[in-house]
Design a protein around this motif. Structure first.
Motif, short mmCIF file in Angstrom:
data_model
loop_
_atom_site.label_atom_id
_atom_site.label_comp_id
_atom_site.label_asym_id
_atom_site.label_seq_id
_atom_site.Cartn_x
_atom_site.Cartn_y
_atom_site.Cartn_z
N HIS A 84 0.90 -1.11 0.14
CA HIS A 84 -0.04 0.00 0.23
C HIS A 84 0.94 1.19 -0.03
O HIS A 84 0.62 2.34 -0.65
CB HIS A 84 -0.57 -0.35 1.30
CG HIS A 84 -2.42 -0.98 1.01
ND1 HIS A 84 -3.41 -0.29 0.80
CD2 HIS A 84 -2.47 -1.96 1.43
CE1 HIS A 84 -4.34 -1.32 0.23
NE2 HIS A 84 -3.67 -2.53 0.42
N GLU A 106 -4.17 -7.42 -2.71
CA GLU A 106 -3.59 -5.81 -1.92
C GLU A 106 -3.31 -5.58 -2.27
O GLU A 106 -3.47 -4.02 -2.07
CB GLU A 106 -3.06 -6.15 -0.38
CG GLU A 106 -3.99 -6.95 0.97
CD GLU A 106 -5.19 -6.46 1.38
OE1 GLU A 106 -5.15 -4.89 1.50
OE2 GLU A 106 -6.08 -7.21 1.86
N ALA A 110 -4.67 -1.90 -3.76
CA ALA A 110 -4.30 -0.63 -3.38
C ALA A 110 -4.03 0.45 -4.58
O ALA A 110 -4.38 2.05 -4.58
CB ALA A 110 -2.62 -0.70 -2.69
#
Length: 338
Positions: A84, A106, A110
């Motif tokens: 992120h 993820e 992000a």
């Protein structure tokens, strides 16, 4: 004021909010863990006082272990946080993330939160498009286990450097495979998640090795005291924890190879030496539900663009036998959609 839309969280293996007491094959972690030495380090950490906000001693230890400057080490609670931060720091809205095979969920999330595009490709050759700012390679890739040969990886790192992109090399599962040379260059960001190999994913240890400029920008996005004392102590103890890996990784590899061979009677298996493998079952979502009803959790690979496959990570032999028995039961009752 108009706020941006909420982006749902991505699916992962492992626990959910619901109770589960069965066998979990959906998590890629060392079934012989947790590492006793590292677990004791976490327990003995000083949880009563604030840690050094710069974590200098931890950085120096990891830097010496890897033969780099402490300014090239960035600490994190989980690789997800690093991903992120990388997107926030280096992927402007409207630019692109290029991923060799499906990225870790993820990272894609992000990028979506940032308003950036995600391009998934099966091979990388030639010059990178000018709008590409980040290139992601799972090494080995999850869930397929693919790895690039060292010369191709180095060539990709050089192309990223010449085009102004960063190469994110996700080495979460590299400790389970024979070590190869790491690509060199200022454009390379190596992500390491030692909790998988040491069976301590709950402590969430992670760190990145990158150029000082990249590390400075990643650190700038972290809040104060972002590493708990136990996780920091675990990271500092990693150089002394190798005996646990030397003892257990060959056994994990042996059990994974045996499981891959045993599952072949149920459908095509893709396995490249990692603890995890994929099994083609027809309807992955349906199979995941059917196995869960029998107390067995596997990972539906639909979110990776593989709706006919489930991912399984080896457990100990008696657990692997229970998985096979459940699959045989589904086949006998006509519920196996292979």
């Amino acid at each position: 004021m108009t706020l941006p839309p909420l982006v749902p969280r991505v699916p992962h293996g492992g626990p959910t909010s619901g109770p589960f007491t069965g066998l979990d094959f959906s998590v890629n972690t060392n079934p012989f863990g947790p590492s006793p030495a590292l677990l004791e380090v976490v327990r003995q950490a000083d949880h009563a006082t604030y840690p050094d906000p710069t974590y200098l001693a931890v950085r120096e230890t990891l830097a010496g272990w890897h033969g780099v400057s402490p300014h090239r080490v960035c600490l994190s609670v989980g690789a997800s946080d690093l991903l992120h931060r990388l997107v926030r720091a280096f992927l402007p809205a409207g630019d692109s993330l290029l991923s060799l095979h499906a990225p870790f969920g993820e990272l894609a999330r992000a990028a979506t939160l940032q308003g950036a595009a995600v391009q998934v490709i099966s091979s990388i050759s030639g010059d990178l498009p000018p709008q590409v700012r980040l290139v992601y390679v799972g090494h080995p890739h999850n869930p397929t286990g693919h790895r690039l040969p060292p010369d191709e990886l180095q060539a990709l790192a050089e192309r990223c450097g010449s085009s102004g992109a960063l190469l994110i090399l996700d080495e979460a599962y590299a400790p389970f495979l024979p070590a190869g040379p790491a690509p060199l260059g200022q454009a390379v960001v190596r992500l390491l998640s030692p909790g998988k190999a040491h069976g301590l994913v709950g402590a969430r240890p992670a760190y990145a090795l990158a150029s000082p400029g990249v590390v400075a920008r990643l650190d700038n996005l972290a809040p104060a005291w972002h590493i708990p004392a136990g996780t920091a102590a675990l990271l500092a103890a990693l150089p002394q924890a190798q005996p646990f890996l030397d003892l257990t990784i060959p056994r994990v590899s042996e059990h994974a190879a045996a499981l891959a061979s045993q599952l072949a009677c149920f459908g095509p298996v893709e396995h490249h030496g990692t603890p995890y493998m994929t099994l083609t079952v027809g309807d992955a979502a349906a199979m995941t539900t059917q196995l869960l009803a029998r107390g067995i959790r596997v990972r539906d690979c639909t979110s990776y663009g593989l709706p006919r496959r489930v991912r399984l990570s080896t457990r100990l032999p008696q657990d692997n036998a229970a998985l096979q028995a459940a699959l045989h039961s589904l086949r006998e009752t006509g519920q196996f959609d292979g």
